[in-house]
Design an enzyme around this catalytic site. Structure first.
Site, PDB file in Angstrom:
ATOM      1  N   GLY A  42       0.800  -1.236   0.000  1.00 41.12           N
ATOM      2  CA  GLY A  42       0.000   0.000   0.000  1.00 41.12           C
ATOM      3  C   GLY A  42       0.822   1.269   0.000  1.00 41.12           C
ATOM      4  O   GLY A  42       0.273   2.365  -0.124  1.00 41.12           O
TER       5      GLY A  42
ATOM      6  N   ILE B  87      -0.374  18.553   3.812  1.00 43.38           N
ATOM      7  CA  ILE B  87      -0.079  17.636   4.923  1.00 43.38           C
ATOM      8  C   ILE B  87       0.011  18.405   6.242  1.00 43.38           C
ATOM      9  O   ILE B  87      -0.534  17.984   7.266  1.00 43.38           O
ATOM     10  CB  ILE B  87       1.216  16.848   4.628  1.00 43.38           C
ATOM     11  CG1 ILE B  87       0.963  15.902   3.441  1.00 43.38           C
ATOM     12  CG2 ILE B  87       1.695  16.069   5.839  1.00 43.38           C
ATOM     13  CD1 ILE B  87       2.192  15.158   2.931  1.00 43.38           C
TER      14      ILE B  87
ATOM     15  N   LEU C 163      -1.433  21.213   7.091  1.00 43.45           N
ATOM     16  CA  LEU C 163      -2.744  21.685   7.559  1.00 43.45           C
ATOM     17  C   LEU C 163      -3.602  20.529   8.062  1.00 43.45           C
ATOM     18  O   LEU C 163      -4.269  20.640   9.097  1.00 43.45           O
ATOM     19  CB  LEU C 163      -3.478  22.432   6.437  1.00 43.45           C
ATOM     20  CG  LEU C 163      -2.838  23.740   5.977  1.00 43.45           C
ATOM     21  CD1 LEU C 163      -3.741  24.458   4.985  1.00 43.45           C
ATOM     22  CD2 LEU C 163      -2.513  24.664   7.143  1.00 43.45           C
TER      23      LEU C 163
ATOM     24  N   VAL D 246      11.835  29.137   9.104  1.00 45.82           N
ATOM     25  CA  VAL D 246      12.439  28.519  10.291  1.00 45.82           C
ATOM     26  C   VAL D 246      13.896  28.218   9.971  1.00 45.82           C
ATOM     27  O   VAL D 246      14.199  27.518   9.011  1.00 45.82           O
ATOM     28  CB  VAL D 246      11.681  27.233  10.689  1.00 45.82           C
ATOM     29  CG1 VAL D 246      12.387  26.537  11.850  1.00 45.82           C
ATOM     30  CG2 VAL D 246      10.237  27.557  11.048  1.00 45.82           C
TER      31      VAL D 246
ATOM     32  N   ASP E 211       4.738   9.138  -7.629  1.00 42.79           N
ATOM     33  CA  ASP E 211       5.442  10.236  -6.965  1.00 42.79           C
ATOM     34  C   ASP E 211       6.887  10.387  -7.415  1.00 42.79           C
ATOM     35  O   ASP E 211       7.496  11.424  -7.176  1.00 42.79           O
ATOM     36  CB  ASP E 211       5.439  10.020  -5.437  1.00 42.79           C
ATOM     37  CG  ASP E 211       4.174  10.542  -4.780  1.00 42.79           C
ATOM     38  OD1 ASP E 211       3.212  10.845  -5.506  1.00 42.79           O
ATOM     39  OD2 ASP E 211       4.151  10.632  -3.532  1.00 42.79           O
TER      40      ASP E 211
ATOM     41  N   MET F 160       1.812  15.060  -6.684  1.00 42.22           N
ATOM     42  CA  MET F 160       2.153  13.896  -5.845  1.00 42.22           C
ATOM     43  C   MET F 160       0.898  13.463  -5.101  1.00 42.22           C
ATOM     44  O   MET F 160       0.681  13.808  -3.940  1.00 42.22           O
ATOM     45  CB  MET F 160       3.300  14.254  -4.904  1.00 42.22           C
ATOM     46  CG  MET F 160       4.582  14.538  -5.683  1.00 42.22           C
ATOM     47  SD  MET F 160       5.890  15.177  -4.655  1.00 42.22           S
ATOM     48  CE  MET F 160       6.921  13.746  -4.483  1.00 42.22           C
TER      49      MET F 160
ATOM     50  N   HIS G 221     -32.412  19.226  -4.051  1.00 38.36           N
ATOM     51  CA  HIS G 221     -32.591  20.252  -3.026  1.00 38.36           C
ATOM     52  C   HIS G 221     -33.075  19.617  -1.735  1.00 38.36           C
ATOM     53  O   HIS G 221     -33.961  18.766  -1.777  1.00 38.36           O
ATOM     54  CB  HIS G 221     -33.621  21.283  -3.493  1.00 38.36           C
ATOM     55  CG  HIS G 221     -33.911  22.306  -2.430  1.00 38.36           C
ATOM     56  ND1 HIS G 221     -33.053  23.351  -2.155  1.00 38.36           N
ATOM     57  CD2 HIS G 221     -34.936  22.404  -1.546  1.00 38.36           C
ATOM     58  CE1 HIS G 221     -33.557  24.070  -1.160  1.00 38.36           C
ATOM     59  NE2 HIS G 221     -34.702  23.518  -0.768  1.00 38.36           N
TER      60      HIS G 221
HETATM   61  C1  LIG Z   1       0.507  12.336   5.502  1.00 34.59           C
HETATM   62  C2  LIG Z   1       0.177  12.157   4.046  1.00 34.59           C
HETATM   63  C3  LIG Z   1      -1.128  12.279   3.631  1.00 34.59           C
HETATM   64  C4  LIG Z   1      -1.450  12.117   2.286  1.00 34.59           C
HETATM   65  N1  LIG Z   1      -2.756  12.237   1.918  1.00 34.59           N
HETATM   66  C5  LIG Z   1      -3.089  12.054   0.616  1.00 34.59           C
HETATM   67  C6  LIG Z   1      -4.450  12.124   0.224  1.00 34.59           C
HETATM   68  O1  LIG Z   1      -5.350  12.347   1.028  1.00 34.59           O
HETATM   69  N2  LIG Z   1      -4.751  11.929  -1.085  1.00 34.59           N
HETATM   70  C7  LIG Z   1      -3.758  11.693  -2.019  1.00 34.59           C
HETATM   71  O2  LIG Z   1      -4.090  11.529  -3.196  1.00 34.59           O
HETATM   72  N3  LIG Z   1      -2.463  11.610  -1.662  1.00 34.59           N
HETATM   73  C8  LIG Z   1      -2.109  11.786  -0.373  1.00 34.59           C
HETATM   74  N4  LIG Z   1      -0.799  11.677  -0.004  1.00 34.59           N
HETATM   75  C9  LIG Z   1       0.208  11.399  -1.058  1.00 34.59           C
HETATM   76  C10 LIG Z   1       0.194   9.910  -1.434  1.00 34.59           C
HETATM   77  O3  LIG Z   1       0.480   9.150  -0.308  1.00 34.59           O
HETATM   78  C11 LIG Z   1       1.238   9.667  -2.522  1.00 34.59           C
HETATM   79  O4  LIG Z   1       0.997  10.527  -3.607  1.00 34.59           O
HETATM   80  C12 LIG Z   1       1.131   8.225  -3.019  1.00 34.59           C
HETATM   81  O5  LIG Z   1       1.356   7.322  -1.975  1.00 34.59           O
HETATM   82  C13 LIG Z   1       2.157   7.991  -4.138  1.00 34.59           C
HETATM   83  O6  LIG Z   1       2.057   6.668  -4.567  1.00 34.59           O
HETATM   84  P1  LIG Z   1       3.283   5.894  -5.204  1.00 34.59           P
HETATM   85  O7  LIG Z   1       2.768   4.543  -5.541  1.00 34.59           O
HETATM   86  O8  LIG Z   1       3.895   6.708  -6.267  1.00 34.59           O
HETATM   87  O9  LIG Z   1       4.392   5.797  -4.049  1.00 34.59           O
HETATM   88  P2  LIG Z   1       4.358   5.343  -2.546  1.00 34.59           P
HETATM   89  O10 LIG Z   1       2.992   5.275  -2.012  1.00 34.59           O
HETATM   90  O11 LIG Z   1       5.335   6.201  -1.841  1.00 34.59           O
HETATM   91  O12 LIG Z   1       4.873   3.841  -2.597  1.00 34.59           O
HETATM   92  C14 LIG Z   1       6.168   3.510  -2.961  1.00 34.59           C
HETATM   93  C15 LIG Z   1       6.509   2.168  -2.362  1.00 34.59           C
HETATM   94  O13 LIG Z   1       7.738   1.719  -2.944  1.00 34.59           O
HETATM   95  C16 LIG Z   1       8.479   1.047  -1.960  1.00 34.59           C
HETATM   96  N5  LIG Z   1       9.889   1.055  -2.374  1.00 34.59           N
HETATM   97  C17 LIG Z   1      10.696   2.154  -2.527  1.00 34.59           C
HETATM   98  N6  LIG Z   1      11.911   1.772  -2.961  1.00 34.59           N
HETATM   99  C18 LIG Z   1      11.867   0.429  -3.087  1.00 34.59           C
HETATM  100  C19 LIG Z   1      12.819  -0.550  -3.497  1.00 34.59           C
HETATM  101  N7  LIG Z   1      14.033  -0.203  -3.885  1.00 34.59           N
HETATM  102  N8  LIG Z   1      12.443  -1.856  -3.458  1.00 34.59           N
HETATM  103  C20 LIG Z   1      11.204  -2.228  -3.073  1.00 34.59           C
HETATM  104  N9  LIG Z   1      10.264  -1.349  -2.684  1.00 34.59           N
HETATM  105  C21 LIG Z   1      10.593  -0.042  -2.704  1.00 34.59           C
HETATM  106  C22 LIG Z   1       8.231   1.858  -0.695  1.00 34.59           C
HETATM  107  O14 LIG Z   1       8.504   1.071   0.455  1.00 34.59           O
HETATM  108  C23 LIG Z   1       6.748   2.194  -0.867  1.00 34.59           C
HETATM  109  O15 LIG Z   1       5.945   1.248  -0.227  1.00 34.59           O
HETATM  110  C24 LIG Z   1      -0.438  11.806   1.338  1.00 34.59           C
HETATM  111  C25 LIG Z   1       0.878  11.669   1.756  1.00 34.59           C
HETATM  112  C26 LIG Z   1       1.201  11.833   3.092  1.00 34.59           C
HETATM  113  C27 LIG Z   1       2.622  11.654   3.532  1.00 34.59           C
END
Ligand SMILES: Cc1cc2nc3c(=O)[nH]c(=O)nc-3n(C[C@H](O)[C@H](O)[C@H](O)COP(=O)(O)OP(=O)(O)OC[C@H]3O[C@@H](n4cnc5c(N)ncnc54)[C@H](O)[C@@H]3O)c2cc1C
Length: 458
Positions: free
Chosen positions: A37, A177, A179, A230, A306, A312, A437
């Protein structure tokens, strides 16, 4: 030999792996963190929304008297709140393991490197594959001079797992994040000050809507210090001392806090994969450069989510993933980045899609705009959620260019406008469709009517 190995099981990677398997590819997904996830499910979207909901229920208690509901003796059980959040996260991450099994995606646990195109190494094993999809996501951007220890100086990950409510929490960064998590802890009793370098909150969001959000969040107890940088955070006795410079001035202030959350943004995770040796090009900010089919500068190596340029957001990562693997399977995959919605899940919510008014002005594009305040919406009046407004921007002939909402349920209301924009709909198309409505959605219709010069209730 796999057709595709996906590195990373975040929303980008796991969705891509499942879709690729559905399309008949032999797929494996590698994940190193010991839980599926990605950031989103483990330390991002889901735990933050769980805590926003729980803290929102607690905060609501103090407003129920206005509805004639008297609650006595309510108290906070932070341990139970955190345990609920952990259970929501645990159930959802386990659900992905089930989906992998159901769709025939092979899970490889461990950290991956890419020794060569066509090879993914995990532990001592080198797996052969026709294609590699990098979906390694992002991590919090550090602030120079401020060391995150996740005990007192926190990233979002630490701020999702505190075992006591801080007395004074300083949030560095007035983005999404900062806020959201700032409001969680403010609702639970912390005095929260948000320090932001810019002279406004929520950079990237339409300025007028961001101002409405700032006013509403201030009313709910968040304090803002804008135009401040900061420079240092130092431990001193029982508290932390922050050195804060007023941007463009010589003045330096000192602020005390018992916890500090650093939320100044996120940066791509690409270190340690071996990209440099492979010749995979990254841009100046470390994002992997990709073409329209998400292929990097090295044939057969793709990247999404991301770790590539673009918003992102979890749903953008998912769209990237699906479009990428559909392309690999010979279908036509495409993501329209101009129509990716963004939502801030504070109270009130802030939601937006498409161009902001500032962007249209800067690009010299002619536009008309309409606005409708929730104060004039009868559903909002009956629930008491009257803060904020809907704002729409359209070309002079009425084609929607952008929509921005500050208000309760804004994150759901924006979906209508995303669909409208995706279909090239006009203000008249939205305004002429019947809205129930009393509903908050009537404010969307009225904003469109306002842009056409014929709002009824304004
Ligand atoms: C506090 C917070 C709240 C957020 N709220 C929202 C929201 O409400 N809505 C929204 O759309 N987005 C939100 N986001 C952003 C969202 O989490 C990211 O945009 C999303 O997770 C990106 O997905 P991804 O699959 O690109 O990467 P990620 O979710 O970062 O997943 C990448 C995965 O790759 C794995 N990985 C990395 N390198 C390696 C490797 N070499 N070998 C094996 N595994 C590896 C990591 O362990 C990770 O599990 C939030 C982020 C944060 C921090």
């Amino acid at each position: 030999m796999f057709d595709l190995i996906v590195i990373g099981a975040g929303p980008g990677g796991y969705v891509a792996a499942i879709r690729a398997a559905q399309l008949g590819l032999k797929v494996a997904c590698v994940e190193g963190r010991g839980s599926l996830g990605g950031t989103c499910l483990n330390v991002g979207c889901i735990p933050s929304k769980a805590l926003l909901t729980s803290s929102g229920k607690y905060a609501e208690l103090s407003h129920l008297a206005a509805h004639g509901v008297v609650v006595e003796g309510a108290s906070l059980d932070l341990g139970a709140m955190m345990a609920r959040k952990d259970k929501v996260v645990g159930d959802l991450t386990k659900g992905i393991a089930f989906l992998f099994k159901k769709n025939g995606v092979e899970l490889i646990e461990g950290w991956a490197t890419i020794p060569a195109a066509g090879q993914v190494k995990v532990g001592d094993t080198i797996h052969q594959t026709k294609n590699i999809l990098i979906a390694t996501g992002s991590e919090p951007t550090p602030l120079p001079g401020v060391e995150i220890d996740e005990a007192d100086v926190l990233s979002s990950t630490g701020a999702l797992a505190l075992d006591a409510v801080p007395e004074q929490l300083v949030v560095i960064g007035a983005g999404v994040i900062g806020l959201e998590l700032g409001q969680v802890w403010a609702r639970l009793g912390a005095k929260v000050t948000v320090i932001e370098y810019l002279d406004r909150i929520l950079p990237g969001i339409d300025g007028e809507i961001a101002k409405l959000a700032q006013r509403a969040l201030s009313k709910r107890g968040l304090k803002f210090q804008l135009g401040r940088a900061v420079k240092a955070v130092e431990a001193g006795g029982n508290s932390l001392s922050l050195t804060v410079e007023r941007v463009g001035k010589d003045t330096v202030d000192t602020i005390e806090a018992d916890k500090v959350l650093v939320a100044i943004g996120r940066r791509p995770v690409t270190r340690g994969l071996g990209l440099e040796a492979l010749g995979v090009a990254v841009n100046e900010r470390g994002f992997i450069a990709v073409d329209n089919s998400f292929q990097s500068s090295v044939p057969g190596i793709y990247a999404i989510g991301d770790c590539v340029p673009g918003p992102m957001l979890a749903h953008k990562a998912e769209e990237d993933g699906v479009a990428c693997v559909e392309g690999l399977a010979g279908l036509k995959g495409h993501v329209d980045y101009d129509k990716v919605p963004g939502v801030v899940y504070t109270d009130p919510e802030v939601a937006s899609v498409g161009a902001t008014e500032e962007a249209l002005k800067e690009a010299g594009i002619d536009y008309i705009s309409g606005k409708f305040a929730f104060m004039a919406n009868s559903r909002a009046r009956s629930t008491g959620e009257t803060d904020g407004a809907v704002k729409v921007l359209a070309s002079p002939d009425g084609v929607l260019l952008g929509a921005h909402i500050c208000g309760a349920h804004g994150g759901d209301l924006i979906a209508e406008l995303v669909l409208a924009m995706a279909k090239g709909a006009t203000l008249t198309d939205v305004a002429a469709s019947c809205h129930a409505h009393p509903s908050m959605a009537e404010a969307v219709k009225e904003a469109c009517l306002d842009a056409l010069g014929r709002a009824i209730h304004a």
